[in-house]
Write a protein that holds these residues in place. Structure first.
Motif, mmCIF file in Angstrom:
data_model
loop_
_atom_site.group_PDB
_atom_site.id
_atom_site.type_symbol
_atom_site.label_atom_id
_atom_site.label_comp_id
_atom_site.label_asym_id
_atom_site.label_seq_id
_atom_site.Cartn_x
_atom_site.Cartn_y
_atom_site.Cartn_z
ATOM 1 N N MET A 99 -20.973 8.595 13.166
ATOM 2 C CA MET A 99 -21.639 9.743 13.757
ATOM 3 C C MET A 99 -22.764 10.189 12.829
ATOM 4 S SD MET A 99 -19.865 13.088 15.459
ATOM 5 C CE MET A 99 -19.482 13.963 13.964
ATOM 6 N N ASP B 171 -25.623 7.417 17.308
ATOM 7 C CA ASP B 171 -24.251 6.969 17.179
ATOM 8 C C ASP B 171 -24.219 5.643 16.422
ATOM 9 O OD1 ASP B 171 -21.800 5.452 18.178
ATOM 10 O OD2 ASP B 171 -21.465 7.428 19.034
ATOM 11 N N ARG C 234 -11.246 6.520 17.647
ATOM 12 C CA ARG C 234 -12.681 6.178 17.687
ATOM 13 C C ARG C 234 -13.007 5.034 16.725
ATOM 14 N NH1 ARG C 234 -16.533 9.925 19.623
ATOM 15 N NH2 ARG C 234 -17.953 8.191 19.284
#
Length: 165
Positions: free
Chosen positions: A74, A79, A106
């Motif tokens: 992040m 991204d 994630r």
């Protein structure tokens, strides 16, 4: 005596010529994290280039060759998945280490994305980073590239080129 000094100096440079420094790209928007990761990597025998954004990381991947890349998932301007896709487009084939404050789900998704892009996600670390574990991971990678054994002792790395640090 001069011959012994020459031989000793030559013996010390041989491992450097065999191993050399591996090139690591650190992509993270947090300057403190970049500094910590770079410090651990340098202790593990890497030359480090730092990128503070997706755009900077993508540009560097397209322009230069790296032996390994650490990537925050992040970033302020995008991204980490965008960086992974750019790495695949640039035909980057080396290993990658994800270091992210995102949850384990994630980070697992990033492993699946890397695999789908034909890339090797070597390791995934949560933030705050365990610097000893990172240094060991990088040293293991370096030893695999060089084909030489590395000894780990309480988070420190020993072996050719590491003994002087």
């Amino acid at each position: 005596m001069a011959t012994r000094e020459h031989d000793a100096a030559h013996a010390e440079t041989v491992p450097d010529k065999l191993l050399g420094l591996l090139n690591l790209l650190v992509i993270d928007d947090d300057p403190t994290q970049r500094m910590l990761i770079a410090g651990a990597a340098e202790k593990a025998g890497y030359s480090v280039t730092q990128a503070a954004s997706c755009a900077e990381g993508i540009a560097l991947v397209r322009e230069q060759s790296f032996d390994c890349i650490t990537l925050d998932l992040m970033l302020d301007d995008g991204d980490g998945a965008d960086v992974m896709r750019a790495m695949a487009d640039a035909r980057y084939s080396g290993p990658m280490i994800v270091i992210s404050g995102m949850n384990s789900e994630r980070r697992r998704a990033s492993r699946a994305l890397a695999r789908s892009l034909g890339m090797d996600l070597l390791q995934s670390f949560p933030k705050p980073i365990d610097l000893a574990a990172l240094r060991i991971s990088l040293a293991n990678l370096r030893s695999n590239v060089a084909g030489l054994p590395i000894v780990h002792s309480w988070g420190e790395v020993c072996g050719p080129r590491f003994d002087d640090r």
